[in-house]
Design a protein around this motif. Structure first.
Motif, PDB file in Angstrom:
ATOM      1  N   GLN A 154      67.447  72.358  53.917  1.00  0.00           N
ATOM      2  CA  GLN A 154      68.512  72.178  54.912  1.00  0.00           C
ATOM      3  C   GLN A 154      68.898  73.517  55.538  1.00  0.00           C
ATOM      4  O   GLN A 154      69.131  73.613  56.747  1.00  0.00           O
ATOM      5  CB  GLN A 154      69.726  71.525  54.239  1.00  0.00           C
ATOM      6  CG  GLN A 154      69.517  70.060  53.876  1.00  0.00           C
ATOM      7  CD  GLN A 154      70.681  69.483  53.098  1.00  0.00           C
ATOM      8  OE1 GLN A 154      71.232  70.140  52.212  1.00  0.00           O
ATOM      9  NE2 GLN A 154      71.057  68.246  53.422  1.00  0.00           N
ATOM     10  N   ASN A 197      66.272  74.545  58.012  1.00  0.00           N
ATOM     11  CA  ASN A 197      66.422  73.811  59.281  1.00  0.00           C
ATOM     12  C   ASN A 197      67.589  74.355  60.098  1.00  0.00           C
ATOM     13  O   ASN A 197      67.511  74.431  61.344  1.00  0.00           O
ATOM     14  CB  ASN A 197      66.613  72.323  59.009  1.00  0.00           C
ATOM     15  CG  ASN A 197      65.360  71.681  58.440  1.00  0.00           C
ATOM     16  OD1 ASN A 197      64.253  72.159  58.684  1.00  0.00           O
ATOM     17  ND2 ASN A 197      65.532  70.610  57.689  1.00  0.00           N
ATOM     18  N   GLU A 198      68.671  74.716  59.422  1.00  0.00           N
ATOM     19  CA  GLU A 198      69.824  75.298  60.115  1.00  0.00           C
ATOM     20  C   GLU A 198      69.447  76.640  60.741  1.00  0.00           C
ATOM     21  O   GLU A 198      69.908  76.982  61.836  1.00  0.00           O
ATOM     22  CB  GLU A 198      70.990  75.478  59.135  1.00  0.00           C
ATOM     23  CG  GLU A 198      71.649  74.190  58.700  1.00  0.00           C
ATOM     24  CD  GLU A 198      72.316  73.456  59.851  1.00  0.00           C
ATOM     25  OE1 GLU A 198      72.953  74.135  60.697  1.00  0.00           O
ATOM     26  OE2 GLU A 198      72.194  72.213  59.926  1.00  0.00           O
ATOM     27  N   LEU A 201      66.597  77.562  61.918  1.00  0.00           N
ATOM     28  CA  LEU A 201      65.818  77.354  63.147  1.00  0.00           C
ATOM     29  C   LEU A 201      66.698  77.017  64.344  1.00  0.00           C
ATOM     30  O   LEU A 201      66.331  77.283  65.495  1.00  0.00           O
ATOM     31  CB  LEU A 201      64.795  76.232  62.939  1.00  0.00           C
ATOM     32  CG  LEU A 201      63.546  76.580  62.126  1.00  0.00           C
ATOM     33  CD1 LEU A 201      62.644  75.347  62.013  1.00  0.00           C
ATOM     34  CD2 LEU A 201      62.776  77.738  62.770  1.00  0.00           C
ATOM     35  N   LYS A 202      67.862  76.431  64.068  1.00  0.00           N
ATOM     36  CA  LYS A 202      68.767  76.038  65.161  1.00  0.00           C
ATOM     37  C   LYS A 202      69.548  77.228  65.712  1.00  0.00           C
ATOM     38  O   LYS A 202      70.159  77.142  66.789  1.00  0.00           O
ATOM     39  CB  LYS A 202      69.760  74.980  64.674  1.00  0.00           C
ATOM     40  CG  LYS A 202      69.108  73.662  64.284  1.00  0.00           C
ATOM     41  CD  LYS A 202      70.172  72.712  63.732  1.00  0.00           C
ATOM     42  CE  LYS A 202      69.548  71.415  63.223  1.00  0.00           C
ATOM     43  NZ  LYS A 202      70.561  70.501  62.616  1.00  0.00           N
ATOM     44  N   SER A 203      69.582  78.311  64.943  1.00  0.00           N
ATOM     45  CA  SER A 203      70.390  79.462  65.365  1.00  0.00           C
ATOM     46  C   SER A 203      69.698  80.224  66.491  1.00  0.00           C
ATOM     47  O   SER A 203      68.510  80.020  66.793  1.00  0.00           O
ATOM     48  CB  SER A 203      70.627  80.404  64.179  1.00  0.00           C
ATOM     49  OG  SER A 203      69.428  81.089  63.842  1.00  0.00           O
ATOM     50  N   THR A 204      70.430  81.121  67.097  1.00  0.00           N
ATOM     51  CA  THR A 204      69.888  81.922  68.206  1.00  0.00           C
ATOM     52  C   THR A 204      69.619  83.363  67.773  1.00  0.00           C
ATOM     53  O   THR A 204      69.291  84.217  68.598  1.00  0.00           O
ATOM     54  CB  THR A 204      70.881  81.920  69.379  1.00  0.00           C
ATOM     55  OG1 THR A 204      72.147  82.414  68.918  1.00  0.00           O
ATOM     56  CG2 THR A 204      71.048  80.523  69.945  1.00  0.00           C
ATOM     57  N   LYS A 225      65.697  84.431  63.065  1.00  0.00           N
ATOM     58  CA  LYS A 225      65.772  83.050  62.589  1.00  0.00           C
ATOM     59  C   LYS A 225      64.475  82.600  61.920  1.00  0.00           C
ATOM     60  O   LYS A 225      64.504  81.849  60.931  1.00  0.00           O
ATOM     61  CB  LYS A 225      66.151  82.107  63.727  1.00  0.00           C
ATOM     62  CG  LYS A 225      65.105  81.956  64.821  1.00  0.00           C
ATOM     63  CD  LYS A 225      65.602  80.946  65.856  1.00  0.00           C
ATOM     64  CE  LYS A 225      64.531  80.707  66.928  1.00  0.00           C
ATOM     65  NZ  LYS A 225      64.995  79.700  67.913  1.00  0.00           N
TER      66      LYS A 225
END
Length: 382
Positions: free
Chosen positions: A314, A317-318, A320-323, A327
């Motif tokens: 989890q 996956n979080e 990968l969502k960051s900028t 990451k």
């Protein structure tokens, strides 16, 4: 509980009784026997001596009950009831004891019915006391034989006679539970609790009954009461936490776990639950710390290893969502940690499908197709 002895010098001095009766009258002999029995008890004479005195008195009381005049007197039946009840709790011969137990019950009924002016209250009360002692003995014997219907029937009567006796109340409740009489079990467990019983099992049983009746708030309050008087009891605390979780009271559960972990630092289950609650509320960092603390206590704790692997996935996956610029680096770090945790879990339980499926997902992302194929083959064997 001890046998009750009927105290009263009124039975020791017989010359002041109604002089209309002959000194040799059967009722007078029966009266004297009660006095003699009291003296024998006070002098700590053995059971045989006491039974000898009682036998003389019962014989006289039976003669009095067969007389047209004295059979109508409540005293005749009150004396017989008392002496018979004493045989019931004293005679080691079970058959004889049971016989006089039955005779005492019959005599008590007659004495109560005839004693309209309550002049024989003390004798009747003493008889009833003794009969309840005998009922308790019979109830215990029935309980030991798993005859819970008989045990409950008798224990209920005895507990109602001795309502402050918490042990009796608990035993009555347990007998009721064994015949699925949950309303009765609730009544007698409550009686024990209200009279100061502190045994954790009482609170656990009460909470279980309330839960089965869908009285959740009462169940929670009962466990809180139990913890208050049994601080640190592991079973009560675990039941309390589980009940909070079952009813989705997650905030309250977290607080209880936090407080418990301040003193119970070696409880791997609490660390696991703490981590699981935070994991399901997006607190992945706290969850990972909690799982790792559980694994310090038990490095082969499968549930903690599995959930730690899930938490790392989890977190990956979080990431990968960051900028953030790093990451991908963070993603790889979390995936690698997840792989290590899940491989350990797989080693402990190689037949757990969810673990294998997660490892397949990880190796697919890593493009390790040989590993993927190997694990898929394993899945087909399950």
């Amino acid at each position: 509980m001890s046998k009750i002895s009927f105290i009263g010098t009124i039975f020791l001095v017989v010359t002041t009784w109604n002089l209309a009766f002959s000194q040799k009258s059967q009722l007078l002999i029966a009266r004297n026997s009660v006095g003699k029995l009291q003296m024998a008890i006070n002098n700590k004479q053995d059971a045989n001596a006491q039974l000898g005195i009682i036998g003389e008195g019962i014989k006289a009381s039976e003669a009095a009950q067969n007389d047209k005049k004295t059979k109508k007197w409540p005293e005749t039946w009150a004396i017989k009831a008392y002496l018979s009840s004493y045989v019931a709790i004293t005679d080691p011969n079970e058959g004889n004891s049971d016989k006089y137990y039955g005779l005492a019950i019959e005599a008590i009924d007659s004495a109560k019915r005839l004693d309209k002016f309550q002049t024989n209250t003390h004798l009747i009360e003493a008889s009833i006391y003794n009969i309840n002692i005998k009922k308790q003995e019979k109830a215990n014997a029935a309980f030991a034989k798993n005859d819970f219907t008989t045990a409950f029937s008798l224990l209920k009567e005895v507990s109602d006679f001795f309502p402050k006796d918490t042990t009796l109340a608990v035993n009555t409740a347990l007998a009721a539970q064994n015949i699925r009489g949950f309303d009765n079990a609730l009544e007698y467990f409550k009686r024990a609790k209200e009279n100061g019983a502190r045994n954790p099992a009482i609170f656990q049983n009460l909470a279980n009954i309330y839960t089965s009746k869908f009285e959740t708030d009462q169940a929670i309050k009962t466990l809180e009461d139990g913890i208050r008087v049994n601080a640190g009891d592991v079973n009560l605390t675990n039941n309390y936490i589980n009940l909070l979780l079952d009813n989705e009271k997650y905030v309250e559960a977290i607080k209880v776990i936090e407080n418990t972990l301040k003193t119970d630092t070696a409880n791997k289950l609490l660390y696991f639950l703490y981590g699981y609650l935070y994991q399901n509320n997006s607190g992945l960092g706290t969850a990972e710390l909690a799982y790792n603390k559980a694994l310090v206590i038990d490095e082969n704790y499968f549930d903690a290893l599995y959930q730690l692997g899930v938490a790392y996935i989890q977190s990956a996956n979080e990431a990968l969502k960051s900028t953030s610029a790093d990451k991908n680096q963070k993603f790889t770090s979390f995936i690698n940690r997840a792989e290590v945790a899940l491989l350990q879990a797989h080693e402990i339980n190689q037949n757990d499908k969810p673990t294998v499926q997660l490892l397949i997902e990880i190796y697919t992302r890593k493009n390790k197709l040989d590993k993927v194929q190997e694990l898929k083959s394993k899945l087909e064997e399950f």
